[in-house]
Every structure is written in C-alpha cells, then in structure tokens.
Design a protein around this motif. Sequence first.
Motif, short mmCIF file in Angstrom:
data_model
loop_
_atom_site.label_atom_id
_atom_site.label_comp_id
_atom_site.label_asym_id
_atom_site.label_seq_id
_atom_site.Cartn_x
_atom_site.Cartn_y
_atom_site.Cartn_z
N ASP A 33 -4.46 6.32 -1.32
CA ASP A 33 -3.41 5.32 -1.34
C ASP A 33 -3.61 4.45 -2.57
OD1 ASP A 33 -2.58 6.31 1.10
OD2 ASP A 33 -3.29 4.59 2.25
N GLN A 34 -2.55 3.79 -3.00
CA GLN A 34 -2.64 2.85 -4.11
C GLN A 34 -2.01 1.53 -3.68
OE1 GLN A 34 -1.83 4.46 -8.11
NE2 GLN A 34 -1.36 6.36 -7.02
N THR A 35 -2.49 0.45 -4.29
CA THR A 35 -1.97 -0.88 -3.97
C THR A 35 -1.18 -1.42 -5.15
OG1 THR A 35 -3.84 -1.31 -2.51
CG2 THR A 35 -2.61 -3.22 -3.29
N HIS A 36 0.01 -1.92 -4.84
CA HIS A 36 0.86 -2.53 -5.86
C HIS A 36 1.10 -3.99 -5.47
CE1 HIS A 36 3.90 -2.69 -9.01
NE2 HIS A 36 4.62 -3.40 -8.16
N PRO A 37 0.58 -4.95 -6.27
CA PRO A 37 0.79 -6.37 -5.95
C PRO A 37 2.15 -6.87 -6.43
CG PRO A 37 -0.61 -6.18 -7.86
CD PRO A 37 -0.32 -4.77 -7.40
N VAL A 38 2.77 -7.71 -5.60
CA VAL A 38 4.08 -8.29 -5.92
C VAL A 38 4.03 -9.76 -5.50
CG1 VAL A 38 6.57 -8.20 -5.47
CG2 VAL A 38 5.22 -6.11 -5.36
N THR A 98 4.82 3.77 -8.41
CA THR A 98 3.38 3.94 -8.55
C THR A 98 3.11 5.40 -8.88
OG1 THR A 98 2.97 2.22 -6.92
CG2 THR A 98 1.16 3.70 -7.38
N GLY A 99 2.44 5.62 -9.99
CA GLY A 99 2.15 6.99 -10.42
C GLY A 99 0.83 7.48 -9.86
N ARG A 100 0.47 8.67 -10.28
CA ARG A 100 -0.81 9.27 -9.89
C ARG A 100 -1.65 9.40 -11.16
NH1 ARG A 100 1.35 14.17 -5.98
NH2 ARG A 100 2.12 12.83 -4.30
N GLN A 103 0.86 -1.18 0.00
CA GLN A 103 0.00 0.00 0.00
C GLN A 103 0.90 1.23 0.00
OE1 GLN A 103 -0.76 -2.45 2.64
NE2 GLN A 103 -2.12 -3.45 1.20
N VAL A 104 0.78 2.00 -1.05
CA VAL A 104 1.64 3.17 -1.24
C VAL A 104 0.82 4.42 -0.96
CG1 VAL A 104 3.09 4.44 -2.88
CG2 VAL A 104 2.94 1.93 -3.02
N GLY A 105 1.25 5.19 0.03
CA GLY A 105 0.58 6.44 0.38
C GLY A 105 0.77 7.50 -0.69
N TRP A 106 -0.14 8.43 -0.73
CA TRP A 106 -0.15 9.50 -1.73
C TRP A 106 1.21 10.19 -1.86
CZ3 TRP A 106 -2.96 11.22 -5.64
CH2 TRP A 106 -2.76 12.52 -6.10
N ASN A 107 1.83 10.50 -0.73
CA ASN A 107 3.11 11.22 -0.75
C ASN A 107 4.28 10.34 -1.20
OD1 ASN A 107 1.98 13.66 0.04
ND2 ASN A 107 2.16 13.14 2.21
N ASP A 108 4.06 9.02 -1.33
CA ASP A 108 5.13 8.13 -1.76
C ASP A 108 4.93 7.64 -3.19
OD1 ASP A 108 7.00 7.88 0.47
OD2 ASP A 108 5.25 7.15 1.56
N THR A 109 3.94 8.21 -3.91
CA THR A 109 3.78 7.88 -5.32
C THR A 109 4.79 8.68 -6.14
OG1 THR A 109 2.08 9.59 -5.60
CG2 THR A 109 1.31 7.36 -5.07
#
Length: 151
Positions: free
Chosen positions: A108-113, A97-99, A49-55
């Motif tokens: 937040d955005q989710t990136h599966p790995v 992860t972009g915006r 889970q990537v927070g907005w400020n970490d995109t």
Amino acid sequence: MGIGITAFLADSAEAVNGKLYVLGAGWDQLVVSSLPAVQQRVAVGVLVQVGWNDTGIEHDVTLRLETEDGDRVPLARHAAGMPPGTAVAAIGHRFTTGRGELVRAGDDQTHPVTFTINDLLLERTGGYSWVIEVDGEIAHRLPMRVMRHNG
C-alpha cells in the motif's frame, strides 16, 4: 476499492513532499462565545492509504461539512472567480499514486492531503461531521462539536 482514510482536525496543516506538517492537531470541539461564530482557520489532515490494485488510477478526495441533521454547511463564500453570493459546498483534491521502483509488489502507499478552511461560519451549536469522500463514495466521517460558552 482498496482505499483507507485516517483524518484529523488541526489548527494548521500542510502536505509537503509526501509528509504532513501539522500544528494543533487532535481536537474535535469548538467553544464559541456567541452565534453566529466565525472560526478563523480549520485544517483537515487526511492520509489516504492506496492499495496496490488502486495505484496508477486517478482518485478524487472531496471534503464537505454537514450538521448532525445532514444539512450542508458552506465552506467559503465569495471565492475567487465565483459570482458574489455563491457558496462553496465542498473542496477537493485529485491525485494518482504510481508504482515507483522502490515499492514492492502488493504494498500500500500513503498519500497525504490537507484542506484548509478560513473564516468558517458556524450558525448553530451541536454536532457536525466532516465528510470525506473518495471517488464519490463516503470513506470517512470526522466528528466535530460546537458548544456555546455562557460566561
């Protein structure tokens, strides 16, 4: 850092088009008949889970396996392009992860790995920990126990 981790062990897992496809998930124990034992396949599914400020920032997710004493367990031996006798101590995945235009500000955005380890050599029983690091910091520990069946 606005990064969160959800992780699980599975028999098989694959990340395709932003989704995880998983078989045999949710276990945390392996029963072996003798030692050393070779587990044909272990998959580790990870939702980052990537927070907005970490995109918009490149992130590194790294996986390693440790015994309960903190000793590192090799994930592979004789990997392609490596000299014979060399062991792989950790495997990784790099992503950004972009915006996108459909993402609302602050979301937040989710990136599966997924990580798949074939022919994992386990030399002892006891507790293990799959250590997941994000950008060099431990973000999650996923427990696993190996037990010997005498029967």
